[in-house]
Design an enzyme around this catalytic site. Structure first.
Site, short mmCIF file in Angstrom:
data_model
loop_
_atom_site.label_atom_id
_atom_site.label_comp_id
_atom_site.label_asym_id
_atom_site.label_seq_id
_atom_site.Cartn_x
_atom_site.Cartn_y
_atom_site.Cartn_z
CG HIS A 1 -5.70 -4.75 11.73
ND1 HIS A 1 -4.41 -4.27 11.70
CD2 HIS A 1 -5.80 -5.60 10.69
CE1 HIS A 1 -3.76 -4.81 10.69
NE2 HIS A 1 -4.57 -5.62 10.07
CG ASP B 1 -6.12 -8.60 8.29
OD1 ASP B 1 -5.23 -8.41 9.14
OD2 ASP B 1 -6.34 -7.80 7.37
CE LYS C 1 -5.33 -4.49 5.75
NZ LYS C 1 -5.95 -5.15 6.94
NE ARG D 1 0.73 -9.02 2.59
CZ ARG D 1 0.28 -8.80 3.82
NH1 ARG D 1 -0.62 -9.63 4.34
NH2 ARG D 1 0.72 -7.78 4.52
CE LYS E 1 -2.86 -10.13 12.42
NZ LYS E 1 -3.48 -8.95 11.79
CB THR E 2 -0.57 -15.32 10.83
OG1 THR E 2 -1.00 -14.06 10.28
CG2 THR E 2 -1.03 -16.43 9.92
CB SER F 1 4.06 -6.69 10.39
OG SER F 1 4.85 -7.59 9.64
NE ARG G 1 -2.06 -0.94 3.72
CZ ARG G 1 -1.76 0.14 4.42
NH1 ARG G 1 -2.20 1.33 4.03
NH2 ARG G 1 -1.02 0.05 5.51
#
Length: 538
Positions: A221, A258, A202, A323, A243-244, A239, A61
């Site tokens: 988020h 997410d 987003k 990604r 989290k994942t 990041s 982004r």
């Protein structure tokens, strides 16, 4: 399929689609979109069957080129500044007219979809793309209507994504050639000059962040999963915090990875798929994500092992931000529909490279609001030239760049939810360093972190004693099954206790400095939840 005249033009519902372009493909299947991408030479297949594409100049982004139209709808309700950059209605209208003219002779892919798994709060979105693979991304990331729903689909929002259209900053009022503009009055998002698909995802997340608090729904988020008994856990984190990794539990169903909303009595996913970072992806470390990348999945900006169609996930020549986009149904334990009960446990994840924070600690409601506003993690030394010590990163609500309103709006709503549900436990989890800062200490074992999270989820930590941390005041458990007690209190893991105290004071000072932006709007309880700078041991 190529559309006939009966489908309305999303940009002007009084006119048929053929007034926009005579080459329109509507609601194509995954298989068709993959085939169309390959036919146009815009991608190739990996050995797993995933479609691999390159997003060109932009592989992430561009937050400095994301604008919100400043008008009667937004003037008094958007937190204007470096995150939410205002742009005029005149600029928006001019770009829309130019983009509409630009796509008149282009092939277009149009998709009707939803954002929000809860029908009470979902929005209806029509997406217009100029490449089949961008439309495939939307097929995966947004929620797919049932066949019968399409007959009565009532469009609310439109995304027009035209990477080939470049703005003229001098004439068009943008900063540079690329742009992403949200217009809340027209209910439209214009994206030009960038093919990075995450701008669409987003953009809609920002829209929901603006709309849902008005319905007493907290947009978040975070990732979410559900246990066999229906208990829900949320994982917030920037990041690199895990989290994942921590939300991917083989014994728990994935609600989403997410974006979620917290309504009166439920948690619901905003999306219909996952957009996972896959740099250095390995089957043994992330088996769910690795297994989800198969036929129909979309891989962005990856490199291949030379002379093969095998993806080299360790190759970052194009970008670190490689990604994978795939429908949530590619995850074996995904929950459908993606809705769960009010959470039982909430985890704020941080990778503390200062080695100060405990591996897990319990937060009061005021502390939860304080740390939610802080959104802390740290970059480690050595990641950039000239960086010789850890660098703090604060992102309010763990997603500041997606918040149209002031972060205090979302923190207040979190506090309200926690007061309404006093049985919800909020935990701060440090996945970073212990026994010293980065370069001296060591990374907290993932095995121990998993054990601590599991103990919190299963209620085992409720039966141990807690001690407040001297500087931060957070409550530290003194024992946990399958975790050495010696690592629970971080000061005890440092040989030089005075060095720890100095480091704790340094981190506390950074928290206090960051919180100044919110101090006046915060109530007394939140202000008292701030860490304290203590006198170091001599």
């Amino acid at each position: 399929m190529v559309m006939e005249m009966e489908y309305p033009n999303p940009l002007d519902t009084d006119k048929p689609m053929t007034s926009l372009s005579n080459k329109v493909y509507f609601q194509c299947t995954t298989e068709t979109l993959v085939e169309q991408t390959l036919e146009r030479g815009q991608g190739r297949l990996s050995d797993s069957g995933a479609l691999c594409i390159n997003t060109g100049k932009f592989t992430g982004r561009s937050p400095n080129d994301r604008f919100i139209v400043n008008d009667e709808t937004t003037a008094a309700s958007v937190d204007w500044g470096s995150v939410n950059i205002p742009i005029s209605t005149t600029v928006f209208d001019g770009l829309l007219a130019k983009m509409t003219s630009f796509i008149a002779d282009k092939e277009l892919w149009v998709r009707a979809c939803y954002a929000g798994a809860d029908p009470n709060y979902r929005i209806h979105v029509t997406v217009i793309n100029t490449t089949p693979w961008a439309n495939l991304f939307c097929q995966h990331l947004f929620i797919r209507p049932e066949e019968g729903d399409l007959q009565n689909f009532q469009q609310e929002w439109v995304i027009l994504q035209v990477p080939e259209f470049l703005a003229n900053p001098i004439v068009d009022g943008t900063r540079q050639e690329n742009f992403a503009i949200i217009n809340f009055s027209r209910k439209m998002i214009l994206i030009g000059g960038t093919a990075y698909t995450g701008e669409m995802k987003k953009g809609i997340f920002s829209v929901l962040n603006f709309l849902l608090p008005r319905h007493n729904v907290l947009p978040m988020h975070c990732s979410a999963n559900e246990g066999p008994d229906g208990d829900v856990a949320l994982f917030f984190g920037l990041s690199g915090t895990g989290k994942t990794t921590l939300s991917a539990d083989p014994l728990r169903k994935l609600i989403g990875d997410d974006e979620h909303g917290w309504a009166k009595d439920s948690i619901f996913n905003f999306e219909g798929g996952c957009y996972a970072k896959c740099i250095d992806l390995q089957a043994d470390k992330e088996p769910q994500i690795y297994g989800a990348i198969r036929s129909g999945s979309l891989l962005e900006n990856v490199c291949f092992v030379p002379n093969t169609n095998m993806v080299d996930y360790s190759d970052s020549r194009i970008t670190e931000n490689t990604r994978a986009a795939y429908p949530i149904t590619h995850i074996a334990l995904a929950k459908q529909p993606s809705v769960g009960k009010t959470p039982s446990n909430i985890f704020f994840l941080t990778c503390d490279a200062f080695g100060v924070l405990p591996p897990i600690s319990k937060l009061t409601i005021a502390q939860a609001m304080y740390h939610f506003l802080s959104g802390y993690t740290a970059k480690v030394a050595g990641t950039e030239i000239g960086v010789t010590e850890p660098q703090t990163t604060f992102s309010a609500c763990f997603g500041r760049v997606f918040l149209p309103a002031s972060p205090t709006t979302y923190a207040a709503l979190l506090g309200k939810k926690l007061e309404q549900h006093p049985d919800v436990n909020v935990w701060l989890v440090n996945t970073g360093w212990t026994g010293g800062a980065y370069g001296e200490g060591k990374r907290i074992s993932l095995r121990h972190t998993r054990a601590l999270v599991a103990a919190a989820i299963h209620g085992q930590l409720q039966h141990t004693s807690f001690m407040p941390h001297p500087s931060f005041g957070i409550l530290v458990p003194q024992s946990c099954a399958n975790v050495p007690s010696a690592i629970l209190n971080p000061r005890d893991t440092w040989q030089d206790k005075n060095a720890y105290d100095l480091q704790a004071n340094k981190l506390a000072s950074l928290f206090i400095q960051n919180f100044e932006a919110y101090r006046q709007q915060a109530d007394e309880a939140i202000r008292k939840a701030s860490p304290q700078v203590l006198q170091a041991v001599q």
